[in-house]
Scaffold this motif. Structure first.
Motif, short mmCIF file in Angstrom:
data_model
loop_
_atom_site.label_atom_id
_atom_site.label_comp_id
_atom_site.label_asym_id
_atom_site.label_seq_id
_atom_site.Cartn_x
_atom_site.Cartn_y
_atom_site.Cartn_z
N GLN A 233 -12.04 -1.67 -2.56
CA GLN A 233 -11.16 -1.07 -1.55
C GLN A 233 -10.03 -2.02 -1.18
O GLN A 233 -8.89 -1.60 -0.99
CB GLN A 233 -11.96 -0.69 -0.30
CG GLN A 233 -12.84 0.51 -0.53
CD GLN A 233 -13.79 0.76 0.63
OE1 GLN A 233 -14.20 -0.15 1.35
NE2 GLN A 233 -14.16 2.03 0.81
N ARG A 234 -10.33 -3.32 -1.09
CA ARG A 234 -9.30 -4.30 -0.78
C ARG A 234 -8.21 -4.29 -1.86
O ARG A 234 -7.03 -4.34 -1.56
CB ARG A 234 -9.93 -5.69 -0.68
CG ARG A 234 -8.91 -6.77 -0.36
CD ARG A 234 -9.50 -8.14 -0.43
NE ARG A 234 -10.40 -8.35 0.70
CZ ARG A 234 -11.11 -9.46 0.86
NH1 ARG A 234 -11.06 -10.43 -0.03
NH2 ARG A 234 -11.89 -9.59 1.91
N ARG B 46 -6.17 -1.11 -1.55
CA ARG B 46 -5.30 -1.19 -0.36
C ARG B 46 -4.11 -2.11 -0.63
O ARG B 46 -2.97 -1.78 -0.32
CB ARG B 46 -6.11 -1.68 0.84
CG ARG B 46 -5.36 -1.63 2.14
CD ARG B 46 -6.22 -1.93 3.36
NE ARG B 46 -7.01 -3.15 3.23
CZ ARG B 46 -8.33 -3.19 3.09
NH1 ARG B 46 -9.03 -2.08 3.05
NH2 ARG B 46 -8.97 -4.34 2.97
N TRP B 47 -4.35 -3.27 -1.26
CA TRP B 47 -3.26 -4.19 -1.58
C TRP B 47 -2.24 -3.51 -2.49
O TRP B 47 -1.04 -3.54 -2.23
CB TRP B 47 -3.79 -5.46 -2.26
CG TRP B 47 -2.69 -6.35 -2.76
CD1 TRP B 47 -1.96 -7.23 -2.02
CD2 TRP B 47 -2.16 -6.43 -4.09
NE1 TRP B 47 -1.02 -7.86 -2.81
CE2 TRP B 47 -1.12 -7.37 -4.09
CE3 TRP B 47 -2.48 -5.78 -5.29
CZ2 TRP B 47 -0.40 -7.70 -5.24
CZ3 TRP B 47 -1.75 -6.10 -6.42
CH2 TRP B 47 -0.73 -7.05 -6.39
N SER C 221 -1.71 -0.28 -3.02
CA SER C 221 -1.05 0.84 -2.34
C SER C 221 -0.01 0.36 -1.33
O SER C 221 1.11 0.87 -1.28
CB SER C 221 -2.08 1.72 -1.63
OG SER C 221 -2.94 2.30 -2.56
N GLU C 222 -0.38 -0.64 -0.52
CA GLU C 222 0.55 -1.14 0.50
C GLU C 222 1.76 -1.80 -0.14
O GLU C 222 2.89 -1.63 0.32
CB GLU C 222 -0.17 -2.11 1.44
CG GLU C 222 -1.15 -1.40 2.37
CD GLU C 222 -2.02 -2.34 3.18
OE1 GLU C 222 -1.91 -3.60 3.02
OE2 GLU C 222 -2.82 -1.84 3.98
#
Length: 146
Positions: A18-19, A22-23, A25-26
C-alpha cells in the motif's frame, strides 16, 4: 538495529504494498499537476494504459486486460467519456456491444502520464539499485495468478 528500523522491517506486506501504491499515485498526481494536466485516478490509468488510438476495445476486453470486473471498468469508462477523453461507439455483434476509443485529449493525457510513470520507474530503479526494478517487476509478475 534501532526500534524505528525494526518497526519498518516488521511491517506487514500489505502495508508495504500500500505504501508503494500510495507513493506512486501521489507522485503521479503531483507531477501531472506540475505539467498542467488534470490528474488521473488509478482506475482511469488502467483504462488509458490499455487503449491504442487505432484499435478501440470493448469494455469487457478492457476489463480483462486490466484485471478488473466489467462493472468497475464500465464506471471508469463512463467517467472518462464524460471528461471527453474516450469515445464510445456501437460495436459489431451483440446489440449492446460498444467499442471504446481514445480522443485526442485522451491520447495527450495518456502520453504525459506514461512519460511521468517512466520517470517514476527510473526513480524507483535508482532506489533499488541496478537490476532492482527488473527483479521487482519479475517477482510481482510471478507472485500472483492472473
Amino acid at each position: 538495529m534501532g526500534r524505528e528500523s525494526r518497526d519498518e522491517v516488521d511491517l506487514p506486506l500489505l502495508a508495504l504494498l500500500q505504501r508503494g501504491v500510495r507513493w506512486f499515485s501521489e507522485e503521479l498526481v503531483e507531477r501531472l499537476d506540475a505539467a498542467g494536466v488534470a490528474p488521473i485516478t488509478p482506475a482511469h490509468a488502467a483504462v488509458l494504459a490499455h487503449l491504442d488510438p487505432s484499435a478501440p476495445l470493448s469494455v469487457a476486453e478492457l476489463a480483462r486486460r486490466a484485471g478488473v470486473t466489467r462493472q468497475t471498468m464500465h464506471r471508469a469508462v463512463t467517467q472518462l467519456v464524460g471528461e471527453g477523453l474516450l469515445t464510445s461507439a456501437p460495436g459489431p455483434g451483440f446489440p449492446r456491444s460498444t467499442l471504446i476509443g481514445l480522443t485526442a485529449a485522451g491520447c495527450q493525457r495518456r502520453d504525459v502520464a506514461s512519460g511521468i510513470i517512466r520517470d517514476l520507474e527510473q526513480d524507483l530503479e535508482s532506489r533499488l539499485g541496478p537490476g532492482g526494478l527488473a527483479g521487482l517487476r519479475d517477482r510481482l509478475t510471478r507472485a500472483w495468478p492472473r
